[in-house]
Design a protein around this motif. Structure first.
Motif, PDB file in Angstrom:
ATOM      1  N   HIS A 118       0.839  -1.211   0.000  1.00 55.95           N
ATOM      2  CA  HIS A 118       0.000   0.000   0.000  1.00 55.95           C
ATOM      3  C   HIS A 118       0.872   1.258   0.000  1.00 55.95           C
ATOM      4  CE1 HIS A 118      -2.580  -3.239   1.247  1.00 55.95           C
ATOM      5  NE2 HIS A 118      -2.070  -3.276   2.451  1.00 55.95           N
ATOM      6  N   ALA A 119       1.898   1.261  -0.807  1.00 59.49           N
ATOM      7  CA  ALA A 119       2.832   2.391  -0.814  1.00 59.49           C
ATOM      8  C   ALA A 119       3.294   2.645  -2.251  1.00 59.49           C
ATOM      9  CB  ALA A 119       4.020   2.064   0.088  1.00 59.49           C
ATOM     10  N   THR A 120       2.333   2.930  -3.126  1.00 57.61           N
ATOM     11  CA  THR A 120       2.695   3.091  -4.543  1.00 57.61           C
ATOM     12  C   THR A 120       3.629   4.289  -4.737  1.00 57.61           C
ATOM     13  OG1 THR A 120       0.744   4.439  -4.995  1.00 57.61           O
ATOM     14  CG2 THR A 120       0.508   2.077  -5.339  1.00 57.61           C
ATOM     15  N   GLY A 121       3.548   5.262  -3.834  1.00 53.21           N
ATOM     16  CA  GLY A 121       4.367   6.463  -3.963  1.00 53.21           C
ATOM     17  C   GLY A 121       5.837   6.240  -3.630  1.00 53.21           C
ATOM     18  N   TRP A 122       6.167   5.120  -3.061  1.00 60.77           N
ATOM     19  CA  TRP A 122       7.575   4.876  -2.738  1.00 60.77           C
ATOM     20  C   TRP A 122       8.379   4.460  -3.958  1.00 60.77           C
ATOM     21  CZ3 TRP A 122       7.853   1.843   2.551  1.00 60.77           C
ATOM     22  CH2 TRP A 122       7.242   2.628   3.538  1.00 60.77           C
ATOM     23  N   LYS A 123       7.655   3.918  -4.958  1.00 59.64           N
ATOM     24  CA  LYS A 123       8.311   3.506  -6.194  1.00 59.64           C
ATOM     25  C   LYS A 123       9.498   2.578  -5.934  1.00 59.64           C
ATOM     26  CE  LYS A 123       7.298   4.504  -9.765  1.00 59.64           C
ATOM     27  NZ  LYS A 123       6.341   3.729 -10.608  1.00 59.64           N
ATOM     28  N   VAL A 124       9.218   1.465  -5.289  1.00 55.60           N
ATOM     29  CA  VAL A 124      10.252   0.447  -5.116  1.00 55.60           C
ATOM     30  C   VAL A 124       9.721  -0.881  -5.661  1.00 55.60           C
ATOM     31  CG1 VAL A 124      11.824  -0.758  -3.539  1.00 55.60           C
ATOM     32  CG2 VAL A 124      11.092   1.583  -3.013  1.00 55.60           C
ATOM     33  N   GLY A 125      10.466  -1.450  -6.578  1.00 53.41           N
ATOM     34  CA  GLY A 125      10.104  -2.746  -7.147  1.00 53.41           C
ATOM     35  C   GLY A 125      11.376  -3.540  -7.396  1.00 53.41           C
ATOM     36  N   TYR A 126      11.266  -4.599  -8.154  1.00 57.31           N
ATOM     37  CA  TYR A 126      12.480  -5.350  -8.471  1.00 57.31           C
ATOM     38  C   TYR A 126      12.299  -6.188  -9.720  1.00 57.31           C
ATOM     39  CZ  TYR A 126      10.103  -9.122  -5.814  1.00 57.31           C
ATOM     40  OH  TYR A 126       9.204 -10.039  -5.334  1.00 57.31           O
ATOM     41  N   CYS A 127      13.445  -6.639 -10.220  1.00 59.52           N
ATOM     42  CA  CYS A 127      13.456  -7.543 -11.368  1.00 59.52           C
ATOM     43  C   CYS A 127      14.289  -8.764 -11.002  1.00 59.52           C
ATOM     44  CB  CYS A 127      14.072  -6.845 -12.576  1.00 59.52           C
ATOM     45  SG  CYS A 127      14.191  -7.923 -14.027  1.00 59.52           S
ATOM     46  N   MET A 128      13.811  -9.930 -11.406  1.00 62.03           N
ATOM     47  CA  MET A 128      14.580 -11.168 -11.230  1.00 62.03           C
ATOM     48  C   MET A 128      14.774 -11.778 -12.618  1.00 62.03           C
ATOM     49  SD  MET A 128      12.780 -12.929  -7.919  1.00 62.03           S
ATOM     50  CE  MET A 128      11.253 -13.333  -8.745  1.00 62.03           C
ATOM     51  N   ALA A 129      15.985 -12.246 -12.875  1.00 68.19           N
ATOM     52  CA  ALA A 129      16.263 -12.896 -14.162  1.00 68.19           C
ATOM     53  C   ALA A 129      17.534 -13.713 -14.017  1.00 68.19           C
ATOM     54  CB  ALA A 129      16.435 -11.845 -15.264  1.00 68.19           C
ATOM     55  N   PRO A 130      17.706 -14.740 -14.855  1.00 66.23           N
ATOM     56  CA  PRO A 130      18.956 -15.499 -14.839  1.00 66.23           C
ATOM     57  C   PRO A 130      20.157 -14.563 -15.027  1.00 66.23           C
ATOM     58  CG  PRO A 130      17.336 -16.575 -16.218  1.00 66.23           C
ATOM     59  CD  PRO A 130      16.757 -15.242 -15.853  1.00 66.23           C
ATOM     60  N   ALA A 131      21.298 -14.962 -14.476  1.00 65.98           N
ATOM     61  CA  ALA A 131      22.454 -14.060 -14.379  1.00 65.98           C
ATOM     62  C   ALA A 131      22.837 -13.391 -15.710  1.00 65.98           C
ATOM     63  CB  ALA A 131      23.638 -14.815 -13.805  1.00 65.98           C
ATOM     64  N   ALA A 132      22.824 -14.140 -16.798  1.00 66.15           N
ATOM     65  CA  ALA A 132      23.267 -13.550 -18.071  1.00 66.15           C
ATOM     66  C   ALA A 132      22.330 -12.424 -18.510  1.00 66.15           C
ATOM     67  CB  ALA A 132      23.330 -14.634 -19.153  1.00 66.15           C
ATOM     68  N   LEU A 133      21.041 -12.600 -18.272  1.00 69.77           N
ATOM     69  CA  LEU A 133      20.074 -11.546 -18.602  1.00 69.77           C
ATOM     70  C   LEU A 133      20.222 -10.381 -17.625  1.00 69.77           C
ATOM     71  CD1 LEU A 133      16.801 -13.619 -19.330  1.00 69.77           C
ATOM     72  CD2 LEU A 133      18.501 -12.790 -20.957  1.00 69.77           C
ATOM     73  N   MET A 134      20.386 -10.729 -16.350  1.00 66.26           N
ATOM     74  CA  MET A 134      20.493  -9.682 -15.336  1.00 66.26           C
ATOM     75  C   MET A 134      21.740  -8.818 -15.521  1.00 66.26           C
ATOM     76  SD  MET A 134      19.116  -8.080 -13.008  1.00 66.26           S
ATOM     77  CE  MET A 134      17.640  -8.976 -12.576  1.00 66.26           C
ATOM     78  N   GLN A 135      22.789  -9.425 -16.034  1.00 64.42           N
ATOM     79  CA  GLN A 135      24.016  -8.654 -16.276  1.00 64.42           C
ATOM     80  C   GLN A 135      23.740  -7.513 -17.264  1.00 64.42           C
ATOM     81  OE1 GLN A 135      27.151 -11.170 -17.732  1.00 64.42           O
ATOM     82  NE2 GLN A 135      28.674  -9.550 -17.622  1.00 64.42           N
TER      83      GLN A 135
END
Ligand code: GLN
Length: 381
Positions: free
Chosen positions: A235-252
């Motif tokens: 309930h804190a859309t104004g904080w703008k904190v999220g994340y992404c998960m992906a295999p290492a080669a994509l994440m790099q």
């Protein structure tokens, strides 16, 4: 004035900004842009205060605070069985939209084709176009907005680089089922096709249904950027904190863009969320919390002339109004805001060709009294 050539000549201001501004100007009940009108948890706010007082006010690490990435890794393994290395496979972002933009920018090269399903959240297509990619959209239709996988198969060719999925889905509130996963898996098997899976509403899922995260299926997980957010669950859309998960080669590759786009995300919120996530009830309690709101709003609308469309997830309820008027959805949404004082989102805004199925989207992440007031007005229409 020195002219510049617009990179997004068709784009105006997003419908969320337009409708929220209209609601504010008119003093209308704002069920348009998706955000709660009640406070986030006092405990979480206190954790942010403490983090600031404890001096965590300088740059967080580029990929995000390690304790937060570890907490996300534990949560993902527990819920979906996938193991993500917090060091190389998880990055904290300034919200879901930034994560989506970054993943698309990292993965899409000129003339790569990306399949999206419309109605689609409005940031997908612009990001694809800015990367030089080509948007291939498949239109879904009310009332059930099911994906026709035979049509997807027909769109695939050797330029297809990515499929963007979103479950629970904004704006239609549908979810992917096991059968969708099987069809998707058969389509991408042995193909170099990536998946961008927008799962920001992962915890807002109802009637005991299972969230079909890409993380559950190794064949899909290995090709996926999974996008999640803390704004919706906490309930804190104004904080703008999220994340992404992906295999290492994509994440790099993701991080190469991330570091030059935002570098890193605000530190105190990351400290607070890492601590808050230690209690899993903070997110496991969400389906029942939001289902109660969904049911309450739907029950209220039963006394209206609106046709209530299915809602299996997210905090959006769509309605069809063909019984009431022939007006365009954008005109009707404006009129509802002006004349009865309830702001909504016209769903044609999520179709590139503006398909108008006479559907409006309402956000039910609101206090009971707000829902009561809105329903009182909507049943008079
Ligand atoms: N995700 C929210 C919605 O669909 C708002 C997003 C935004 O305003 N960019 O309403």
């Amino acid at each position: 004035m020195i002219p510049i050539i617009s990179k997004l000549p068709q784009a105006g201001t997003t419908i969320f900004t337009v409708m929220s501004a209209l609601a504010n100007e008119l003093g209308a009940i704002n069920l348009s842009q998706g955000f709660p009108d009640y406070e986030t948890s006092p405990e979480l706010i206190e954790l942010v205060n403490q983090a600031m007082k404890n001096g965590h006010n300088q740059y967080a690490p580029m990929a995000g605070l390690m304790s937060l990435r570890e907490a996300i890794s534990r949560k993902t393994e527990k819920l979906y069985g996938a193991i993500y290395n917090p060091d190389t496979e998880i990055t904290i972002t300034a919200g879901g939209t930034q994560a989506i933009f970054t993943a698309i920018t990292a993965a899409i090269n000129p003339n790569d084709e990306v399949i999206i399903f419309e109605p689609a959240f409005d940031c997908y297509a612009p990001a694809i176009k800015l990367a030089g990619g080509i948007v291939k959209s498949l239109e879904l239709e009310p009332p059930d907005y099911r994906i026709r996988w035979d049509m997807v198969k027909r769109l695939i060719n050797n330029r297809t680089k990515m499929i963007i999925l979103n479950s629970p889905h904004n704006p239609t509130a549908t979810i992917l089922h096991r059968q969708d996963i099987d069809e998707l898996s058969a389509i991408v098997k042995n193909q170099d096709i990536l998946i961008l899976s927008d799962e920001v509403y992962e915890h807002l899922i109802y009637d005991g249904e299972t969230h079909q995260s890409m993380a559950r299926y190794p064949e899909l997980q290995k090709r996926s950027f999974i996008i999640a957010s803390f704004g919706k669950p906490f309930h804190a859309t104004g904080w703008k904190v999220g994340y992404c998960m992906a295999p290492a080669a994509l994440m790099q590759e993701f991080r190469k863009i991330h570091q030059f786009l935002v570098f890193s995300v605000n530190a105190p919120m990351q400290f607070a969320i890492a601590e808050y996530l230690k209690n899993e009830d903070t997110y496991l309690s969400l389906p029942s919390f939001f289902q109660q709101k969904r049911d309450y709003f739907r029950k209220g609308l039963e006394n209206s002339r609106f046709e209530i469309l299915p809602c299996s997830g997210s905090y959006f309820q769509s309605v069809r109004y063909s019984n009431i008027t022939d007006e365009k959805d954008s005109d009707f949404a404006m009129r509802l805001a002006r004349e009865i004082g309830v702001a909504s989102i016209p769903v044609s805004a999520f179709y590139s060709k503006g398909n108008d199925h006479h559907v409006l989207r309402f956000c039910f992440a609101k206090k009971q009294e707000t829902l009561d007031k809105a329903v009182d007005r909507l049943i008079k229409v």
